[in-house]
Design an enzyme around this catalytic site. Structure first.
Site, PDB file in Angstrom:
ATOM      1  N   GLY A  10       6.470  56.979  48.079  1.00 11.44           N
ATOM      2  CA  GLY A  10       6.421  55.961  47.026  1.00 11.44           C
ATOM      3  C   GLY A  10       7.466  56.279  45.965  1.00 11.44           C
ATOM      4  CD  GLU A 103      -0.253  66.180  48.640  1.00 11.63           C
ATOM      5  OE1 GLU A 103      -0.789  67.247  48.921  1.00 11.63           O
ATOM      6  OE2 GLU A 103      -0.795  65.048  48.737  1.00 11.63           O
ATOM      7  CG  ASP A 127      -0.244  59.586  42.626  1.00 13.85           C
ATOM      8  OD1 ASP A 127      -0.229  58.644  41.816  1.00 13.85           O
ATOM      9  OD2 ASP A 127      -0.396  59.428  43.854  1.00 13.85           O
ATOM     10  CG  MET A 169      -1.231  53.480  41.625  1.00 11.22           C
ATOM     11  SD  MET A 169       0.440  53.488  42.283  1.00 11.22           S
ATOM     12  CE  MET A 169       0.485  51.872  43.078  1.00 11.22           C
ATOM     13  N   GLY A 170      -3.699  56.913  41.847  1.00 14.22           N
ATOM     14  CA  GLY A 170      -4.199  58.279  41.998  1.00 14.22           C
ATOM     15  C   GLY A 170      -5.223  58.303  43.110  1.00 14.22           C
ATOM     16  CD  GLU A 221      -4.516  54.413  44.197  1.00 14.44           C
ATOM     17  OE1 GLU A 221      -4.293  53.226  44.474  1.00 14.44           O
ATOM     18  OE2 GLU A 221      -3.680  55.323  44.357  1.00 14.44           O
TER      19      GLU A 221
HETATM   20  O1  F6P Z   1       3.156  57.297  44.819  1.00 21.00           O
HETATM   21  C1  F6P Z   1       1.805  57.586  45.127  1.00 21.00           C
HETATM   22  C2  F6P Z   1       1.013  56.355  44.955  1.00 21.00           C
HETATM   23  O2  F6P Z   1       1.335  55.929  43.692  1.00 21.00           O
HETATM   24  C3  F6P Z   1      -0.506  56.447  45.110  1.00 21.00           C
HETATM   25  O3  F6P Z   1      -1.204  56.728  43.949  1.00 21.00           O
HETATM   26  C4  F6P Z   1      -0.852  55.106  45.655  1.00 21.00           C
HETATM   27  O4  F6P Z   1      -2.052  55.114  46.388  1.00 21.00           O
HETATM   28  C5  F6P Z   1       0.292  54.809  46.521  1.00 21.00           C
HETATM   29  O5  F6P Z   1       1.414  55.398  45.901  1.00 21.00           O
HETATM   30  C6  F6P Z   1       0.537  53.344  46.795  1.00 21.00           C
HETATM   31  O6  F6P Z   1       1.822  53.200  47.306  1.00 21.00           O
HETATM   32  P1  F6P Z   1       2.323  52.018  48.244  1.00 21.00           P
HETATM   33  O7  F6P Z   1       1.658  50.770  47.811  1.00 21.00           O
HETATM   34  O8  F6P Z   1       3.789  52.021  48.013  1.00 21.00           O
HETATM   35  O9  F6P Z   1       1.984  52.407  49.631  1.00 21.00           O
END
Ligand code: F6P
Length: 341
Positions: A10, A103, A127, A169-170, A221
């Site tokens: 992300g 990660e 995150d 988010m998280g 989340e």
């Molecule tokens: O970058 C991590 C994160 O922000 C998470 O908290 C979230 O669940 C995820 O990305 C969502 O990313 P995408 O919608 O791009 O898959």
């Protein structure tokens, strides 16, 4: 030395600041050549390589996103992934990689490093859940955005005397929820590390109404009720096996409305937290990570990751960062209990 740079996973504010500082120092001080791999590991697999020089990094410091593009491609889920990556690097005479990721992307980097690919990792993510570093860049910007949203929600919540739930988010860690919730004066903060009791949440909400204030509930989340499960957006998995989350905010608002008999609404901040210009702190941290990543390459210190420890940037072995996700310590969460309810 010829260096390839990639950004995976992300996106987050500050990625361009790393690319810029790495290229500037690498070219100006060490005479390195650079190329970019498009869209994370996908570019390495599919040989999508773009030129990267000082002129291509001009003006990108305040720009969100990444000029190299990003994806959640996992090379180990693709046939002959490692061989194809090695072929791409050999074809372009790349000696080493700078891998900017969270990660998952750094997990791939760790494995590739073990298989002989020369690389240095740089931790990113809104995150803030990468082990080994005090902070990742992107986090400060996301917390700022979420805090501003909470500030705004207070006034409308109070005009209507209703509960407003903010979903941030998280997935596995509640860093954004905790920092933004505390900074924004939330009455309830729910994080994945601490399964919550919905009766307790409603008691805090009622208490807030009793003192003539409107409750603000901040939920990561990945927050889960004690008796229940994570709320998923759908059943799909990405190449790293992650589900798509979102929905806990809506679930909470419904429960709170039903149980308290008072209006409740939800705001899901979603990707707004990831977009736009990085904060000054994130630009500062990302710039330092880029400079130190190039130094690590110059020293041949492969298989390491740049990390912030206090005010210093250090190098830590990538293998050391792989064992756990950095989560919120229970005692840190407990510090703020006085503000709940
Ligand atoms: O970058 C991590 C994160 O922000 C998470 O908290 C979230 O669940 C995820 O990305 C969502 O990313 P995408 O919608 O791009 O898959």
């Amino acid at each position: 030395m010829k260096v390839a740079v990639l950004t995976g996973g992300g996106d987050c504010p500050g990625l361009n600041a790393v690319i810029r500082s790495a290229v500037r120092k690498g070219v100006q001080e060490y005479g390195f050549d650079f190329v970019g791999l498009r869209d994370g590991w996908l570019g390495a697999l599919q040989d999508i390589v773009v030129p990267l020089d000082i002129s291509s990094v001009r003006g990108i410091l305040p720009r969100g996103g990444t000029i190299l593009g990003s994806s959640r491609t996992n090379p180990f889920k693709h046939e002959d992934g490692v061989r194809r990556i090695k072929d791409t690097l050999a074809k372009h005479q790349v000696d080493a990689l700078i891998v900017i990721g969270g990660e998952d992307t750094l997990g791939v980097a760790t494995e590739l490093s073990a298989q002989g690919v020369g690389l240095v990792g740089v931790p990113k993510t809104i995150d803030n859940d990468v082990s080994g570093t005090d902070y990742t860049f992107g986090f400060d910007t996301a917390v700022g955005i979420a805090t501003e949203a909470i500030d705004r929600l207070h006034t409308t919540a109070e005009s209507h005397m209703r509960t407003l739930v903010v979903e941030v988010m998280g997935r596995h860690s509640g860093w954004i929820a905790l920092h933004a919730g505390v900074a924004g004066g939330a009455n309830v903060i729910l994080i994945p590390e601490r399964p919550f009791d919905i009766d307790q949440v409603c008691a805090w909400v009622e208490n807030r109404f009793r003192t003539n204030y409107a409750p603000i509930v901040v939920a990561a989340e990945g927050a889960v009720p004690k008796e229940g499960q994570m709320v998923l957006k759908d059943q799909s998995l990405d190449e790293f096996g992650h589900v798509r989350l979102s929905g806990i905010g809506e679930w909470l608002a419904q429960e709170i409305e039903e149980r308290t008999g008072k209006d409740a609404r939800t705001t899901v901040l979603g990707h707004i937290q990831r977009g736009g210009t990085p904060s000054a702190f994130d630009r500062w941290l990302a710039t330092r990570f880029g400079l130190h990543a190039v130094d690590a390459l110059k020293d041949g210190d492969f298989g390491t990751m740049t990390a912030l420890r206090g005010t210093r940037i250090v190098r830590v072995p990538l293998t050391e960062t792989r064992t756990t996700t950095k989560v919120v310590d229970p005692s840190l969460y407990d510090e703020f209990e006085v503000f709940f309810g």
